[in-house]
Design a protein around this motif. Structure first.
Motif, PDB file in Angstrom:
ATOM      1  N   GLN A   1      43.437  31.294  50.157  1.00 40.39           N
ATOM      2  CA  GLN A   1      42.727  31.259  51.431  1.00 40.39           C
ATOM      3  C   GLN A   1      42.119  32.622  51.758  1.00 40.39           C
ATOM      4  OE1 GLN A   1      45.955  30.283  51.092  1.00 40.39           O
ATOM      5  NE2 GLN A   1      46.178  28.225  51.900  1.00 40.39           N
ATOM      6  N   PHE A   2      42.916  33.674  51.544  1.00 38.19           N
ATOM      7  CA  PHE A   2      42.462  35.036  51.810  1.00 38.19           C
ATOM      8  C   PHE A   2      41.243  35.371  50.950  1.00 38.19           C
ATOM      9  CE2 PHE A   2      42.712  39.637  50.898  1.00 38.19           C
ATOM     10  CZ  PHE A   2      42.636  40.134  52.185  1.00 38.19           C
ATOM     11  N   ASN A   3      41.353  35.105  49.667  1.00 35.59           N
ATOM     12  CA  ASN A   3      40.265  35.379  48.733  1.00 35.59           C
ATOM     13  C   ASN A   3      39.011  34.580  49.096  1.00 35.59           C
ATOM     14  OD1 ASN A   3      39.256  36.621  46.253  1.00 35.59           O
ATOM     15  ND2 ASN A   3      39.291  34.536  45.452  1.00 35.59           N
TER      16      ASN A   3
ATOM     17  N   LYS B   1      39.601  47.126  47.117  1.00 39.60           N
ATOM     18  CA  LYS B   1      38.338  47.311  46.405  1.00 39.60           C
ATOM     19  C   LYS B   1      38.414  47.022  44.902  1.00 39.60           C
ATOM     20  CE  LYS B   1      36.150  50.234  49.782  1.00 39.60           C
ATOM     21  NZ  LYS B   1      35.627  51.539  50.119  1.00 39.60           N
ATOM     22  N   PRO B   2      39.491  47.361  44.208  1.00 40.69           N
ATOM     23  CA  PRO B   2      39.530  47.043  42.772  1.00 40.69           C
ATOM     24  C   PRO B   2      39.437  45.538  42.475  1.00 40.69           C
ATOM     25  CG  PRO B   2      41.211  48.657  43.285  1.00 40.69           C
ATOM     26  CD  PRO B   2      40.643  48.171  44.598  1.00 40.69           C
ATOM     27  N   TRP B   3      39.705  44.718  43.447  1.00 41.76           N
ATOM     28  CA  TRP B   3      39.680  43.267  43.248  1.00 41.76           C
ATOM     29  C   TRP B   3      38.277  42.685  43.339  1.00 41.76           C
ATOM     30  CZ3 TRP B   3      44.178  40.580  46.336  1.00 41.76           C
ATOM     31  CH2 TRP B   3      45.399  41.050  45.872  1.00 41.76           C
TER      32      TRP B   3
ATOM     33  N   HIS C   1      31.411  44.109  52.705  1.00 45.77           N
ATOM     34  CA  HIS C   1      31.982  43.211  53.708  1.00 45.77           C
ATOM     35  C   HIS C   1      33.320  43.771  54.198  1.00 45.77           C
ATOM     36  CE1 HIS C   1      32.795  39.564  55.896  1.00 45.77           C
ATOM     37  NE2 HIS C   1      33.850  39.276  55.150  1.00 45.77           N
ATOM     38  N   LEU C   2      34.168  44.199  53.269  1.00 50.59           N
ATOM     39  CA  LEU C   2      35.466  44.766  53.650  1.00 50.59           C
ATOM     40  C   LEU C   2      35.306  45.991  54.537  1.00 50.59           C
ATOM     41  CD1 LEU C   2      37.440  44.431  50.301  1.00 50.59           C
ATOM     42  CD2 LEU C   2      38.102  43.442  52.500  1.00 50.59           C
TER      43      LEU C   2
ATOM     44  N   ARG D   1      47.773  36.267  42.865  1.00 45.87           N
ATOM     45  CA  ARG D   1      46.536  36.548  42.128  1.00 45.87           C
ATOM     46  C   ARG D   1      46.811  36.666  40.647  1.00 45.87           C
ATOM     47  NH1 ARG D   1      43.492  41.468  40.868  1.00 45.87           N
ATOM     48  NH2 ARG D   1      41.273  40.979  40.922  1.00 45.87           N
ATOM     49  N   GLN D   2      47.867  37.402  40.301  1.00 50.46           N
ATOM     50  CA  GLN D   2      48.221  37.578  38.897  1.00 50.46           C
ATOM     51  C   GLN D   2      48.607  36.252  38.256  1.00 50.46           C
ATOM     52  OE1 GLN D   2      47.800  40.405  37.187  1.00 50.46           O
ATOM     53  NE2 GLN D   2      48.308  39.226  35.377  1.00 50.46           N
ATOM     54  N   ASN D   3      49.387  35.449  38.973  1.00 56.29           N
ATOM     55  CA  ASN D   3      49.803  34.137  38.450  1.00 56.29           C
ATOM     56  C   ASN D   3      48.615  33.212  38.259  1.00 56.29           C
ATOM     57  OD1 ASN D   3      52.467  34.947  38.370  1.00 56.29           O
ATOM     58  ND2 ASN D   3      52.957  34.075  40.370  1.00 56.29           N
ATOM     59  N   SER D   4      47.631  33.302  39.124  1.00 59.25           N
ATOM     60  CA  SER D   4      46.453  32.429  39.001  1.00 59.25           C
ATOM     61  C   SER D   4      45.617  32.796  37.771  1.00 59.25           C
ATOM     62  CB  SER D   4      45.592  32.493  40.256  1.00 59.25           C
ATOM     63  OG  SER D   4      44.903  33.722  40.352  1.00 59.25           O
TER      64      SER D   4
END
Length: 115
Positions: free
Chosen positions: A10-12, A32-34, A42-43, A109-112
């Motif tokens: 949802q956040f992403n 930012k690295p993401w 935007h951030l 995120r890592q698991n996805s």
């Protein structure tokens, strides 16, 4: 207050879609690295960096309508529920916190990516 939390997806999705919102960041967190440069902009435009004691004050300074989306993010998800509650008491109707904080969404995120 479990109904007021969101996870990584949802956040992403909110950030990738550049949904108008305010992101209140309570700890030293660098997203930012993401993301690419468009999401970086935007951030920069939507983020407020503060501690939990100043969150309501700084959100109030934005003079947002009560229905405006507000997301709270901290490192471990420990302070966010209280800030969410404080903002609701201040009259904001669309306030959510990131479940388990940055650590939690980092793991999601890592698991996805491993699927």
């Amino acid at each position: 207050m479990n109904f007021n939390n969101i996870g990584y997806f949802q956040f992403n999705n909110l950030l990738q879609s550049r949904v108008p919102l305010v992101l209140v960041v309570l700890d030293e967190i660098d997203l930012k690295p993401w993301y690419n440069s468009l999401i970086h902009m935007h951030l920069e435009n939507v983020s407020i960096f503060c501690d939990s004691t100043r969150a309501v004050e700084l959100v109030n300074e934005k003079k947002l309508p009560p229905h405006f989306a507000i997301i709270i993010l901290d490192m471990h998800g420990q302070n966010s529920p209280k800030v969410t509650e404080d903002l609701e008491k201040a009259g904001y109707l669309n306030v959510y916190y990131v479940k388990n904080g940055f650590i939690g969404i980092s793991e999601e995120r890592q698991n996805s990516k491993n699927v």
